[in-house]
Design an enzyme around this catalytic site. Structure first.
Site, PDB file in Angstrom:
ATOM      1  N   ARG A   1      -9.577   0.781   8.589  1.00  0.00           N
ATOM      2  CA  ARG A   1      -9.142  -0.522   9.172  1.00  0.00           C
ATOM      3  C   ARG A   1     -10.155  -1.458   9.842  1.00  0.00           C
ATOM      4  O   ARG A   1      -9.918  -2.394  10.060  1.00  0.00           O
ATOM      5  CB  ARG A   1      -7.867  -0.448   9.769  1.00  0.00           C
ATOM      6  CG  ARG A   1      -6.636  -0.835   8.939  1.00  0.00           C
ATOM      7  CD  ARG A   1      -5.418  -0.596  10.184  1.00  0.00           C
ATOM      8  NE  ARG A   1      -4.143  -1.359   9.579  1.00  0.00           N
ATOM      9  CZ  ARG A   1      -3.134  -0.786   9.118  1.00  0.00           C
ATOM     10  NH1 ARG A   1      -3.205   0.764   8.962  1.00  0.00           N
ATOM     11  NH2 ARG A   1      -2.140  -1.456   8.908  1.00  0.00           N
TER      12      ARG A   1
ATOM     13  N   ARG B   1      11.472  -5.142   5.057  1.00  0.00           N
ATOM     14  CA  ARG B   1      11.352  -3.733   4.828  1.00  0.00           C
ATOM     15  C   ARG B   1      12.302  -3.001   5.773  1.00  0.00           C
ATOM     16  O   ARG B   1      12.569  -3.243   6.859  1.00  0.00           O
ATOM     17  CB  ARG B   1      10.000  -3.672   5.428  1.00  0.00           C
ATOM     18  CG  ARG B   1       9.523  -2.031   5.231  1.00  0.00           C
ATOM     19  CD  ARG B   1       8.126  -1.955   5.289  1.00  0.00           C
ATOM     20  NE  ARG B   1       7.468  -2.251   6.190  1.00  0.00           N
ATOM     21  CZ  ARG B   1       5.867  -2.329   6.527  1.00  0.00           C
ATOM     22  NH1 ARG B   1       5.028  -1.821   5.484  1.00  0.00           N
ATOM     23  NH2 ARG B   1       5.444  -2.784   7.662  1.00  0.00           N
TER      24      ARG B   1
ATOM     25  N   ARG C   1      -0.618  -8.572  13.804  1.00  0.00           N
ATOM     26  CA  ARG C   1      -1.089  -7.782  12.749  1.00  0.00           C
ATOM     27  C   ARG C   1      -1.858  -8.392  11.905  1.00  0.00           C
ATOM     28  O   ARG C   1      -2.838  -7.848  11.238  1.00  0.00           O
ATOM     29  CB  ARG C   1       0.064  -6.790  12.018  1.00  0.00           C
ATOM     30  CG  ARG C   1       0.569  -5.520  12.985  1.00  0.00           C
ATOM     31  CD  ARG C   1       1.785  -5.089  12.584  1.00  0.00           C
ATOM     32  NE  ARG C   1       2.176  -4.706  11.371  1.00  0.00           N
ATOM     33  CZ  ARG C   1       3.553  -4.951  10.795  1.00  0.00           C
ATOM     34  NH1 ARG C   1       4.285  -5.467  11.396  1.00  0.00           N
ATOM     35  NH2 ARG C   1       3.556  -4.468   9.836  1.00  0.00           N
TER      36      ARG C   1
ATOM     37  N   LYS D   1       0.954  -1.285   0.027  1.00  0.00           N
ATOM     38  CA  LYS D   1       0.012   0.055   0.056  1.00  0.00           C
ATOM     39  C   LYS D   1       0.763   1.401   0.060  1.00  0.00           C
ATOM     40  O   LYS D   1       0.882   1.884  -0.860  1.00  0.00           O
ATOM     41  CB  LYS D   1      -1.009   0.076   1.319  1.00  0.00           C
ATOM     42  CG  LYS D   1      -1.833  -1.210   1.301  1.00  0.00           C
ATOM     43  CD  LYS D   1      -2.970  -0.963   2.550  1.00  0.00           C
ATOM     44  CE  LYS D   1      -2.012  -1.042   3.815  1.00  0.00           C
ATOM     45  NZ  LYS D   1      -1.407  -2.437   4.028  1.00  0.00           N
TER      46      LYS D   1
ATOM     47  N   ARG E   1      11.495  -1.032  10.850  1.00  0.00           N
ATOM     48  CA  ARG E   1      10.448  -0.922  11.887  1.00  0.00           C
ATOM     49  C   ARG E   1      10.302  -1.694  12.985  1.00  0.00           C
ATOM     50  O   ARG E   1      10.551  -3.159  12.750  1.00  0.00           O
ATOM     51  CB  ARG E   1       9.223  -0.721  11.281  1.00  0.00           C
ATOM     52  CG  ARG E   1       8.617   0.457  10.566  1.00  0.00           C
ATOM     53  CD  ARG E   1       7.396   0.302   9.709  1.00  0.00           C
ATOM     54  NE  ARG E   1       6.362  -0.083  10.482  1.00  0.00           N
ATOM     55  CZ  ARG E   1       5.233  -0.189   9.734  1.00  0.00           C
ATOM     56  NH1 ARG E   1       4.898   0.484   8.508  1.00  0.00           N
ATOM     57  NH2 ARG E   1       4.259  -0.988  10.459  1.00  0.00           N
TER      58      ARG E   1
HETATM   59  P1  ADP Z   1       2.259  -1.807   3.209  1.00  0.00           P
HETATM   60  O1  ADP Z   1       2.262  -0.244   3.340  1.00  0.00           O
HETATM   61  O2  ADP Z   1       1.098  -2.426   2.556  1.00  0.00           O
HETATM   62  O3  ADP Z   1       2.514  -2.497   4.719  1.00  0.00           O
HETATM   63  P2  ADP Z   1       4.869  -1.822   1.889  1.00  0.00           P
HETATM   64  O4  ADP Z   1       4.401  -0.730   0.683  1.00  0.00           O
HETATM   65  O5  ADP Z   1       5.394  -0.698   2.717  1.00  0.00           O
HETATM   66  O6  ADP Z   1       3.517  -2.361   2.352  1.00  0.00           O
HETATM   67  O7  ADP Z   1       5.465  -2.727   1.378  1.00  0.00           O
HETATM   68  C1  ADP Z   1       5.956  -3.653   2.336  1.00  0.00           C
HETATM   69  C2  ADP Z   1       7.437  -4.468   1.658  1.00  0.00           C
HETATM   70  O8  ADP Z   1       7.301  -5.060   0.555  1.00  0.00           O
HETATM   71  C3  ADP Z   1       8.426  -3.011   1.370  1.00  0.00           C
HETATM   72  O9  ADP Z   1       9.612  -3.744   1.752  1.00  0.00           O
HETATM   73  C4  ADP Z   1       8.566  -3.176  -0.369  1.00  0.00           C
HETATM   74  O10 ADP Z   1       9.726  -2.620  -0.544  1.00  0.00           O
HETATM   75  C5  ADP Z   1       8.068  -4.321  -0.677  1.00  0.00           C
HETATM   76  N1  ADP Z   1       7.045  -4.441  -1.817  1.00  0.00           N
HETATM   77  C6  ADP Z   1       6.125  -3.444  -2.000  1.00  0.00           C
HETATM   78  N2  ADP Z   1       5.409  -3.976  -3.042  1.00  0.00           N
HETATM   79  C7  ADP Z   1       6.143  -5.102  -3.500  1.00  0.00           C
HETATM   80  C8  ADP Z   1       6.110  -5.845  -4.824  1.00  0.00           C
HETATM   81  N3  ADP Z   1       5.206  -5.532  -5.837  1.00  0.00           N
HETATM   82  N4  ADP Z   1       7.289  -6.756  -4.964  1.00  0.00           N
HETATM   83  C9  ADP Z   1       7.938  -7.042  -4.087  1.00  0.00           C
HETATM   84  N5  ADP Z   1       8.195  -6.378  -3.065  1.00  0.00           N
HETATM   85  C10 ADP Z   1       7.371  -5.416  -2.740  1.00  0.00           C
HETATM   86  P1  AMP Z   2       0.976   0.701   9.180  1.00  0.00           P
HETATM   87  O1  AMP Z   2       2.174   1.844   9.167  1.00  0.00           O
HETATM   88  O2  AMP Z   2      -0.069   0.926   8.307  1.00  0.00           O
HETATM   89  O3  AMP Z   2       1.599  -0.693   9.105  1.00  0.00           O
HETATM   90  O4  AMP Z   2       0.423   0.711  10.492  1.00  0.00           O
HETATM   91  C1  AMP Z   2       1.354   0.335  11.615  1.00  0.00           C
HETATM   92  C2  AMP Z   2       0.487   0.301  12.852  1.00  0.00           C
HETATM   93  O5  AMP Z   2      -0.209   1.502  13.123  1.00  0.00           O
HETATM   94  C3  AMP Z   2      -0.817  -0.779  13.014  1.00  0.00           C
HETATM   95  O6  AMP Z   2      -0.412  -2.035  13.251  1.00  0.00           O
HETATM   96  C4  AMP Z   2      -1.543  -0.041  14.138  1.00  0.00           C
HETATM   97  O7  AMP Z   2      -0.955  -0.339  15.294  1.00  0.00           O
HETATM   98  C5  AMP Z   2      -1.625   1.343  13.769  1.00  0.00           C
HETATM   99  N1  AMP Z   2      -2.591   1.916  12.744  1.00  0.00           N
HETATM  100  C6  AMP Z   2      -2.393   2.530  11.447  1.00  0.00           C
HETATM  101  N2  AMP Z   2      -3.469   2.778  10.841  1.00  0.00           N
HETATM  102  C7  AMP Z   2      -4.604   2.209  11.620  1.00  0.00           C
HETATM  103  C8  AMP Z   2      -5.958   2.306  11.606  1.00  0.00           C
HETATM  104  N3  AMP Z   2      -6.580   2.836  10.538  1.00  0.00           N
HETATM  105  N4  AMP Z   2      -6.547   2.085  12.671  1.00  0.00           N
HETATM  106  C9  AMP Z   2      -5.900   1.257  13.842  1.00  0.00           C
HETATM  107  N5  AMP Z   2      -4.744   1.317  13.873  1.00  0.00           N
HETATM  108  C10 AMP Z   2      -3.903   1.964  12.892  1.00  0.00           C
END
Ligand code: ADP
Ligand code: AMP
Length: 217
Positions: free
Chosen positions: A93, A131, A175, A17, A164
């Protein structure tokens, strides 16, 4: 992208995302609003009760309360840069958040468009444990799939990358449980509201971006 829309990117943690929201933000010149990033920034601010509460909840991989989220999102979306629309990454969410978002959209006279990034569970572990992100520009890397040119250093700003603290096995499992229980049901919710598209998030970032551009052009 038509002016004033609210784009919602739904998907499991690690589905991509943030990666895609950043690219869409550049292409369509509307801000990416990552509730995870906003909450992490509040948590880092200091020793208030709120910061403490968010730190503990994020570390445990649980969801922060709907009340806090609704306040955070309504404040953020009133800013000037949201005038032409915005991209929500990680919100809503829960069903409660989705209903609140509808109220917000109504009051702002905006249409909601949702895209679900579909992904196999088996791909998530490497995506999340691998990541890394830049604390300065926010660029997202992955030690397996998108490593920086220099080990652990951002290609753009030469900062040390961050791993992270909730990208560990225990928090990831929690999660994913939270996602299944609270967020996945939103797919059906938005299907019923006829504003949902789904895309295959297992493809490369470029291919996923191409699909998103087709939906939002
Ligand atoms: P989210 O925001 O949904 O938690 P991220 O965009 O942070 O996910 O992506 C999670 C991890 O996966 C990051 O390390 C990113 O570089 C990697 N990633 C994202 N999209 C892809 C993809 N299409 N193929 C491989 N790795 C990806
Ligand atoms: P993310 O960066 O989207 O992976 O979110 C990291 C953490 O932030 C999650 O595991 C939750 O603890 C909190 N969080 C982010 N967005 C929300 C949401 N919309 N509702 C509740 N908790 C959230």
């Amino acid at each position: 992208m038509s002016v004033g829309k609210i784009i919602v990117i739904l998907g499991a943690p690690g589905s991509g995302k943030g990666t895609q929201a950043k690219r869409l933000q550049e292409k369509f010149s509307v801000p990416q609003i990552s509730t995870g990033d906003i909450l992490r920034a509040i948590a880092k601010e200091g020793f208030s009760l709120l910061a403490e509460q968010i730190r503990e909840t994020q570390a445990a991989g649980k969801l922060v309360s709907d009340e806090i989220l609704i306040q955070v999102v309504s404040e953020r979306t009133q800013k000037e840069d949201c005038k032409k629309g915005f991209i929500l990454d990680g919100y809503p969410r829960t069903l409660g958040q989705a209903q609140q978002l509808e109220g917000l959209a109504l009051s702002q006279e905006r249409e909601i468009k949702v895209v679900n990034v579909d992904i196999l569970d088996s791909l998530l572990l490497k995506r999340l444990t691998g990541r890394r992100s830049c604390p300065s520009c926010g660029e997202i890397y992955n030690i397996y799939f998108k490593p920086p040119k220099s080990n652990n250093i951002c290609d753009h700003c030469s900062e040390f990358l961050i791993h992270r603290s909730d990208d560990n096995l225990e928090s990831i499992n929690k999660r994913l449980q939270e996602y299944r229980k609270n967020t996945e049901p939103l797919i059906d919710y938005y299907k019923k509201h006829q504003c949902l598209s789904s895309i295959d998030g297992t493809q490369s970032p470029d291919e996923v971006f191409e699909l998103l551009c087709q939906i939002f052009q």
